[in-house]
Design a protein around this motif. Structure first.
Motif, mmCIF file in Angstrom:
data_model
loop_
_atom_site.group_PDB
_atom_site.id
_atom_site.type_symbol
_atom_site.label_atom_id
_atom_site.label_comp_id
_atom_site.label_asym_id
_atom_site.label_seq_id
_atom_site.Cartn_x
_atom_site.Cartn_y
_atom_site.Cartn_z
ATOM 1 N N TYR A 185 -18.746 -18.403 7.043
ATOM 2 C CA TYR A 185 -18.117 -18.107 5.776
ATOM 3 C C TYR A 185 -16.604 -18.211 5.949
ATOM 4 C CZ TYR A 185 -22.416 -16.217 3.710
ATOM 5 O OH TYR A 185 -23.681 -16.072 3.196
ATOM 6 N N GLY B 51 -13.951 -12.381 -1.937
ATOM 7 C CA GLY B 51 -15.199 -12.364 -1.202
ATOM 8 C C GLY B 51 -15.348 -13.614 -0.357
ATOM 9 N N PHE C 232 -15.606 -16.241 9.215
ATOM 10 C CA PHE C 232 -16.581 -15.314 9.770
ATOM 11 C C PHE C 232 -17.859 -16.071 10.112
ATOM 12 C CE2 PHE C 232 -14.700 -11.187 9.092
ATOM 13 C CZ PHE C 232 -13.859 -11.336 8.006
ATOM 14 N N PHE D 245 -26.671 -6.899 -1.560
ATOM 15 C CA PHE D 245 -26.135 -6.196 -0.408
ATOM 16 C C PHE D 245 -24.751 -5.664 -0.754
ATOM 17 C CE2 PHE D 245 -29.311 -7.829 2.559
ATOM 18 C CZ PHE D 245 -29.715 -8.996 1.946
ATOM 19 N N TYR E 96 -21.202 -4.335 1.014
ATOM 20 C CA TYR E 96 -20.423 -4.323 2.243
ATOM 21 C C TYR E 96 -19.110 -3.576 1.992
ATOM 22 C CZ TYR E 96 -23.368 -8.244 3.845
ATOM 23 O OH TYR E 96 -24.402 -9.050 4.214
ATOM 24 N N GLN F 248 -15.164 -3.549 3.794
ATOM 25 C CA GLN F 248 -14.291 -4.175 4.773
ATOM 26 C C GLN F 248 -13.018 -3.369 4.912
ATOM 27 O OE1 GLN F 248 -12.583 -8.027 3.909
ATOM 28 N NE2 GLN F 248 -12.515 -8.564 6.079
ATOM 29 N N SER G 227 -14.229 -6.639 10.323
ATOM 30 C CA SER G 227 -15.341 -7.425 9.801
ATOM 31 C C SER G 227 -15.955 -6.748 8.588
ATOM 32 C CB SER G 227 -16.389 -7.595 10.897
ATOM 33 O OG SER G 227 -17.442 -8.413 10.442
ATOM 34 N N LEU G 228 -16.880 -7.442 7.961
ATOM 35 C CA LEU G 228 -17.627 -6.848 6.848
ATOM 36 C C LEU G 228 -18.740 -5.973 7.434
ATOM 37 C CD1 LEU G 228 -16.497 -9.676 5.734
ATOM 38 C CD2 LEU G 228 -18.155 -9.358 3.944
ATOM 39 N N PHE H 260 -12.057 -2.100 0.710
ATOM 40 C CA PHE H 260 -12.425 -3.289 -0.055
ATOM 41 C C PHE H 260 -13.949 -3.363 -0.031
ATOM 42 C CE2 PHE H 260 -11.288 -6.962 -2.258
ATOM 43 C CZ PHE H 260 -11.905 -8.104 -1.769
ATOM 44 N N ILE I 160 -17.429 -5.199 -1.163
ATOM 45 C CA ILE I 160 -17.912 -6.529 -1.543
ATOM 46 C C ILE I 160 -19.426 -6.488 -1.680
ATOM 47 C CG2 ILE I 160 -17.929 -8.994 -0.960
ATOM 48 C CD1 ILE I 160 -15.672 -8.479 0.984
ATOM 49 N N GLN J 255 -26.509 -15.746 1.376
ATOM 50 C CA GLN J 255 -26.012 -14.750 0.445
ATOM 51 C C GLN J 255 -24.755 -15.299 -0.216
ATOM 52 O OE1 GLN J 255 -25.439 -10.882 2.246
ATOM 53 N NE2 GLN J 255 -27.311 -11.072 3.458
ATOM 54 N N TYR J 256 -24.629 -14.976 -1.468
ATOM 55 C CA TYR J 256 -23.457 -15.389 -2.238
ATOM 56 C C TYR J 256 -22.666 -14.139 -2.591
ATOM 57 C CZ TYR J 256 -26.019 -19.707 -2.305
ATOM 58 O OH TYR J 256 -26.696 -20.822 -1.914
ATOM 59 N N PHE J 257 -21.407 -14.186 -2.253
ATOM 60 C CA PHE J 257 -20.585 -12.989 -2.331
ATOM 61 C C PHE J 257 -19.777 -12.910 -3.620
ATOM 62 C CE2 PHE J 257 -20.929 -10.910 1.789
ATOM 63 C CZ PHE J 257 -21.603 -11.877 2.516
ATOM 64 N N GLY J 258 -19.590 -11.683 -4.059
ATOM 65 C CA GLY J 258 -18.682 -11.445 -5.153
ATOM 66 C C GLY J 258 -17.251 -11.461 -4.645
ATOM 67 N N PRO J 259 -16.294 -11.373 -5.557
ATOM 68 C CA PRO J 259 -14.882 -11.439 -5.167
ATOM 69 C C PRO J 259 -14.346 -10.154 -4.560
ATOM 70 C CG PRO J 259 -15.077 -11.195 -7.531
ATOM 71 C CD PRO J 259 -16.459 -11.357 -7.007
ATOM 72 N N GLY J 260 -15.131 -9.097 -4.621
ATOM 73 C CA GLY J 260 -14.694 -7.846 -4.018
ATOM 74 C C GLY J 260 -13.991 -6.921 -4.994
#
Lengths: 115, 115
Positions: free
Chosen positions: A36, A43, A89, B34, B36, B38, B43-44, B91, B93, B104-109
C-alpha cells in the motif's frame, strides 16, 4: 511481536532510477501479501499484491517479488517518479479461520524520489 | 479500486465526550470492515474487525466498551469513541473488504483530537 517488518524507515532515490522496498515476515501462515502507498493524513491506497503460490507479480512500473523460503518480499518501482514519494506499507494476510482477511502491516518505509 | 468514505475527516472534541466516526463503502457491499488506528510515524494497528450483522471482534488490548463498533448494513460501519481522553487522539482509518477477499480498500481516515 512484529510479524511483518520493514527494516528501512526511509529510502531516497533519484528520479528515473529503481526504488526497491523490502519487507520480511515471520509468520509462515501468511499466504497473501500486499503493498500500500500512503500520503500523510490519507488512507492507504492499494498498489499491488501477490499470492504465496507465485514469486513475482508485475503491474506497470510496479513489481513485487516473493521469496517464501527467506520469508521476504520486495517492491520494485521502475522508473521512479517524484509522485511516488510517499510512505509504503507492506501487509500480509493468512487464510486461516478467524484470521481470514485480517492484514498485518509493517512499519512503513518513507520513499523520497528526487527530481 | 473501490471507494470507501469516512466522516468526519477531522474532529476536535472535549475530554469526556463521545465521538462517532462513519465508514461507508460506496460502490460495493462490504461484508467485513476493519478499524485501524495510526500513531504518528507508526504502522497501522488493527483495532477490530466487524462483520455485517454480528458483533465486532476486537484485537487484544483494545477496550470494546470504549471503542463501540456497529456494522448495521453492508455499506456502513461506525466507530464510537466513548468518554474520549487526550490519549485517544489519533488517526483512525477504516477499510472495507468483500467476502472471501484479501484485499481491503481504505477510507481517507479521521483525525481525532481530544482536548
Amino acid at each position: 511481536d512484529q510479524q511483518v517488518k520493514q527494516n528501512s524507515p526511509s529510502l531516497s532515490v533519484q528520479e528515473g532510477r529503481i526504488s526497491i522496498l523490502n519487507c520480511d515476515y515471520t509468520n509462515s501462515m501468511f499466504d497473501y501479501f500486499l503493498w500500500y502507498k500512503k500520503y500523510p493524513a490519507e488512507g492507504p491506497t492499494f498498489l499491488i499484491s501477490i499470492s504465496s503460490i507465485k514469486d513475482k507479480n508485475e503491474d506497470g512500473r510496479f513489481t513485487v517479488f516473493l521469496n517464501k523460503s527467506a520469508k521476504h518480499l520486495s517492491l520494485h518501482i521502475v522508473p521512479s517518479q517524484p509522485g511516488d514519494s510517499a510512505v509504503y506499507f507492506c501487509a500480509a494476510s493468512a487464510r486461516s479461520g478467524t484470521s481470514y482477511g485480517k492484514l498485518t502491516f509493517g512499519q512503513g518505509t518513507i520513499l523520497t524520489v528526487h527530481p | 479500486g473501490a471507494v470507501v468514505s469516512q466522516h468526519p475527516s477531522r474532529v476536535i472534541c472535549k475530554s469526556g465526550t463521545s465521538v462517532k466516526i462513519e465508514c461507508r463503502s460506496l460502490d460495493f457491499q462490504a461484508t467485513t470492515m476493519f478499524w485501524y488506528r495510526q500513531f504518528p510515524k507508526k504502522s497501522l494497528m488493527l483495532m477490530a474487525t466487524s462483520n455485517e450483522g454480528s458483533k465486532a471482534t476486537y484485537e487484544q488490548g483494545v477496550e470494546k466498551d470504549k471503542f463501540l463498533i456497529n456494522h448495521a448494513s453492508l455499506t456502513l460501519s461506525t466507530l464510537t469513541v466513548t468518554s474520549a481522553h487526550p490519549e485517544d487522539s489519533s488517526f483512525y482509518i477504516c477499510s472495507a473488504g468483500a467476502a472471501f477477499s484479501y484485499e481491503q480498500y481504505f477510507g481517507p481516515g479521521t483525525r481525532l483530537t481530544v482536548t
